[in-house]
Enzyme design. Structure first.
Site, mmCIF file in Angstrom:
data_model
loop_
_atom_site.group_PDB
_atom_site.id
_atom_site.type_symbol
_atom_site.label_atom_id
_atom_site.label_comp_id
_atom_site.label_asym_id
_atom_site.label_seq_id
_atom_site.Cartn_x
_atom_site.Cartn_y
_atom_site.Cartn_z
ATOM 1 N N HIS A 56 0.860 -1.175 0.000
ATOM 2 C CA HIS A 56 0.000 0.000 0.000
ATOM 3 C C HIS A 56 0.894 1.222 0.000
ATOM 4 O O HIS A 56 2.083 1.131 0.265
ATOM 5 C CB HIS A 56 -0.971 0.032 1.177
ATOM 6 C CG HIS A 56 -0.320 -0.134 2.523
ATOM 7 N ND1 HIS A 56 0.168 0.908 3.237
ATOM 8 C CD2 HIS A 56 -0.068 -1.238 3.240
ATOM 9 C CE1 HIS A 56 0.687 0.459 4.359
ATOM 10 N NE2 HIS A 56 0.562 -0.842 4.385
ATOM 11 N N HIS B 291 13.394 1.129 5.361
ATOM 12 C CA HIS B 291 12.712 1.964 6.375
ATOM 13 C C HIS B 291 13.736 2.650 7.286
ATOM 14 O O HIS B 291 13.638 3.848 7.553
ATOM 15 C CB HIS B 291 11.814 1.089 7.251
ATOM 16 C CG HIS B 291 10.408 0.943 6.737
ATOM 17 N ND1 HIS B 291 9.647 2.004 6.312
ATOM 18 C CD2 HIS B 291 9.613 -0.155 6.602
ATOM 19 C CE1 HIS B 291 8.454 1.577 5.929
ATOM 20 N NE2 HIS B 291 8.403 0.271 6.090
ATOM 21 N N GLY C 68 2.379 -4.208 13.966
ATOM 22 C CA GLY C 68 1.571 -3.609 12.899
ATOM 23 C C GLY C 68 0.328 -4.438 12.646
ATOM 24 O O GLY C 68 -0.772 -3.902 12.471
ATOM 25 N N GLY D 281 5.118 1.812 9.638
ATOM 26 C CA GLY D 281 3.774 2.364 9.800
ATOM 27 C C GLY D 281 3.407 2.667 11.233
ATOM 28 O O GLY D 281 2.702 3.644 11.512
ATOM 29 N N ASP E 77 4.973 2.710 4.457
ATOM 30 C CA ASP E 77 5.628 2.064 3.322
ATOM 31 C C ASP E 77 6.119 3.043 2.259
ATOM 32 O O ASP E 77 7.108 2.775 1.583
ATOM 33 C CB ASP E 77 4.689 1.037 2.695
ATOM 34 C CG ASP E 77 4.877 -0.332 3.329
ATOM 35 O OD1 ASP E 77 5.659 -0.427 4.296
ATOM 36 O OD2 ASP E 77 4.254 -1.300 2.869
#
Lengths: 235, 569
Positions: B12, B130, B180, B309, B337
């Site tokens: 996403h 990340h 998450g 996230g 993301d």
């Protein structure tokens, strides 16, 4: 699809398509999705066309489609709540086909015109059917939207002929007709392929069952914090 | 010196980020251009937009960097599908189709879609991307980096030691144990859409009490080493990506909340669901605090970077800042993301010898807005549009008069927060403004708060905080002073906090000018700042989106750079 066939099919299938709140809710939800998808394509067209006048026309049209999507979705949600086993429809999340980029502006306009005309014929058949069934609320919903569909059909034709000229506009309409036929053929193929794929993958799944034992032995789930020791990234 | 395009996609929030000679030049989420909320598709439109903004062609690129390793991900997916057989029979065909149909070919698709030779397309580990997205644009030379998300290839939580441009992986928690996915499962249980409703759960938490510690202790357990373990029977993310939670969760917490039902806190069951959200928030904060302390113990660093996230949970970030023992904490604005695209680009640039970029000063990394185009279309639409000499003064005057102003100026923001470039601005005083905003525009649940933006130098006058490394990006919260709560009635949440944005001239000049003008008019230099979008839509990007928003929603005024449109009564 020919002019008469669209209306004929809509009339023929109405008793089946609109039978009970559950089917009606799902059908209206599908219309809501289609309207939202159309809104996305028109917004993208507004951003791509070099003409501010056409951008304005696409934005107005997109605004109507957004309103239609909302109207269909609200009625669908209400019917879903009235079903024998009430259910909740997911939030509207349409996809864009990026038709303006795919087809170019002339064909895009031709495509939108053809789609609006088809929707008009379909909706006219539904209004007649709903009135016959004394489903006044649904008839009123489609009648309200029909007014916009007629206007959209007219303006897209005018814009297309203004942009392309008479001869090219008619050619664009024919090309779009052929393109839509091809698209239907591909969709039918995809429908069949998806079912074949489903059967094949489930067969593969059954065949892979012995591997499940192996995976559980060799790769067990390890909870907690795992120290990486001297593993250094990058190498 | 290299030109590198980073890409995240296929889960996403697909995005593209362009790094030239070590500096971040542009970063754009695909949803802003495709207009599809959380668009996961290959972000070619965003990629070409980044290149066009920098005046580059695909052939000019030295590398295209993807934010995860496709085959490592395929391995994890297959292992888990087989491990949970036969529960995974429904997910198997779809998961396989997704992997084999597009995801494992993503590097080839990028090469073809962008017209870049295949050998220039590289990939990096998801959590490493990340971690890099946070560390490499942070102001810190040495920092602990904590990455917490749903899942990457295999890791769901990682702790890194970041020094200069280097990242060393120290520890991890692996899928299916995932904070998450814990949050996602409870988001679905509470009747919200996963990957979209998590903010709602965070807002809902303030309406409940964390009184469900006992059942939650069964759902997620602290392992004593700073980590956590889920009771997998309560979840379904290993076997069914759609559902998120299992029947065991309903046995512990009661039946799930029906999606779409209006919230009513006079109902017992809705108060219970608020308690679920409050307990989830409290438990999550406890776990994150433990992980942050562990990261500090492992690295000895005084600074912490958060990514993934879960790092968008502003309440948890505030608690980490206050209690984890770090002097400073940084969260990159696109911590989810989308941020992976930036991290992958920075890693590839560093591998090609480029220096680490300077600290991220502004989130305005998107495309500018074209006021001339907006003017031309507005004329065709018959709208009363006019160019003004001092748009900030006009915006301030309108806000001071209690109007809601759609403010689209400069380059749009990177990340999920509107930080003044594509914002709806209003007076923060009257709670009625919040009601009007909710009713006319956002169609949100009534419990969700709106955020304030405050002139950086005046922060302490209203909040128990001063500007730090998170406040410019709205990734933390602060308590509103008791004395200021009445003046900030529309932006003070039920628990007395606010997710504030501190505004400095060099970070958000357009919004800074509005706040300065408000002060000059004798008002508090604070505005209610919420994203410029309708319900279910991405935030406005270009001139056409701004005008479409105007047509659809009853805001009082629209500013597109120096173009002002006012609604006549």
């Amino acid at each position: 699809m020919s002019r008469d066939l669209t209306g004929f099919l809509a009339r023929l299938l109405s008793p089946l398509a609109w039978r009970g709140p559950t089917r009606s809710a799902r059908k209206l939800y599908a219309f809501a999705l289609a309207e939202q998808g159309s809104m996305l394509d028109l917004r993208l067209a507004a951003a791509r066309t070099p003409s501010p006048a056409r951008a304005a026309a696409y934005l107005r049209h997109a605004d109507d489609e957004a309103r239609h999507a909302q109207m269909f979705a609200r009625r669908a949600a209400r019917l879903a709540g009235e079903a024998a086993r009430p259910f909740v429809l997911p939030p509207l999340r349409a996809d864009s086909e990026r038709l303006f980029e795919l087809l170019g502006e002339r064909e895009f306009l031709a495509f939108v015109h053809v789609g609006e005309e088809r929707a008009r014929r379909q909706f006219e058949a539904y209004v007649t059917w709903f009135k016959g069934q004394a489903r006044d609320q649904d008839a009123a919903l489609f009648e309200t939207i029909l007014g916009d569909e007629r206007r959209h059909g007219r303006y897209t034709r005018e814009l297309l002929f203004e942009l392309a000229g008479d001869l090219e506009a008619r050619r664009a309409l024919r090309r779009v007709g052929r393109w839509e036929l091809g698209r239907r053929w591909l969709r039918a193929g995809r429908f069949v392929a998806e079912r074949v794929y489903l059967v094949l993958t489930l067969a593969l799944y059954v065949l892979a069952a012995p591997l499940a034992l192996l995976v559980r032995l060799v790769r067990p789930i390890r909870p907690g914090l795992r120290a990486e020791g001297s593993r250094i990234l990058p190498e | 010196m290299a030109r590198v395009l980073g890409i995240s996609a296929h889960y996403h929030d697909a995005a593209a980020a362009l790094v030239v000679d070590g500096e971040v030049v542009a970063a754009i989420q695909e949803e802003r251009l495709s207009r599809i909320k959380n668009d996961p598709g290959l972000p070619l439109t965003a990629a070409f937009a980044c290149l066009q903004h920098a005046g580059l062609q695909p052939a000019d690129l030295d590398a295209v960097a993807f934010y995860e390793e496709p085959f490592a991900k395929l391995e994890r997916v297959l292992v888990h599908l087989l491990r949970h057989l036969p529960r995974t029979w429904r997910a198997f065909p779809r998961a396989l189709a997704g992997q084999l149909g597009s995801k494992i070919w993503v590097l080839d698709h990028l090469s073809e879609g962008l017209g870049v030779p295949r050998d220039r397309v590289v990939c990096f580990d998801h959590h490493r991307s990340h971690a890099a997205s946070a560390l490499l644009v942070s102001p810190y030379e040495h920092a602990a980096v904590l990455v917490v998300d749903g899942v990457g290839e295999a890791h769901a939580t990682t702790i890194w030691d970041g020094r200069g441009g280097d990242l060393r992986l120290l520890a991890s928690v692996d899928f299916p144990h995932s904070l998450g996915l814990l949050y996602a499962g409870l988001t679905a249980y509470l009747g919200f859409a996963v990957n979209e409703g998590e903010y709602k759960v965070m807002g809902l938490a303030a309406w409940g009490q964390p009184r469900l510690r006992e059942p939650f202790a069964k759902i997620v357990r602290l392992t004593g080493d700073g980590a956590y373990e889920l009771d997998l029977a309560c979840f379904a993310h290993m076997s069914d990506a759609d559902l998120g939670f299992g029947p065991a969760l309903e046995r512990l917490l009661g039946p799930r909340r029906p999606p779409g039902r209006p919230w009513d806190f006079t109902r017992d069951d809705d108060r219970h669901y608020a308690d679920v959200a409050a307990t989830l928030q409290a438990v999550l904060e406890d776990i994150l605090l433990g992980l942050a302390r562990k990261a500090r113990a492992l690295t000895g660093a005084d600074h912490l970077c958060l990514a993934g996230g879960v790092a968008l949970n502003a309440l948890a970030n505030a608690r980490i800042q206050a209690e984890a023992g770090f002097a400073r904490v940084f969260v990159q604005p696109a911590a989810g993301d989308a941020g992976g695209a930036l991290g992958a680009a920075l890693l590839a640039a560093r591998d090609r010898g480029d220096p680490r970029p300077g600290p991220l000063r502004s989130a305005a990394l998107g495309l500018p807005i074209d006021a001339s185009r907006a003017h031309a279309i507005a004329r065709e639409l018959g709208l009363p549009a006019r160019r003004v000499d001092d748009p900030a003064a006009h915006a301030a005057r309108l806000v001071a008069a209690g109007k809601i102003v759609a403010h689209a100026r400069g380059r749009f923001e990177w990340g999920p927060r509107a930080l003044g470039q594509r914002s709806l601005l209003a007076c923060p005083r009257d709670p009625a403004t919040r009601e009007r905003m909710n009713r006319l525009i956002k169609e949100r649940e009534p419990f969700r708060p709106f955020a304030p933006a405050v002139l950086a130098e005046k922060t302490g006058d209203f909040f128990a905080a001063e500007p730090d490394d998170m406040t410019p990006f709205m990734t933390t919260t602060a308590r509103v002073h008791e004395a200021a709560r009445e003046r900030l009635g529309a932006v003070t949440h039920r628990d007395g906090t606010a997710r504030l944005q501190t505004v400095a001239a060099e970070r958000a000049p357009e919004l800074h000018a509005v706040l300065t003008e408000l002060a000059a008019l004798g008002h508090d230099p604070v505005v209610l700042n919420t994203s410029l979008n309708g319900a279910g839509e991405p935030i406005v990007a270009g001139a056409e989106d701004a005008l479409a928003f105007w047509l659809r929603h009853g805001v009082d005024a629209l500013l597109v750079d120096d173009l002002l449109i006012e609604r006549t009564p």
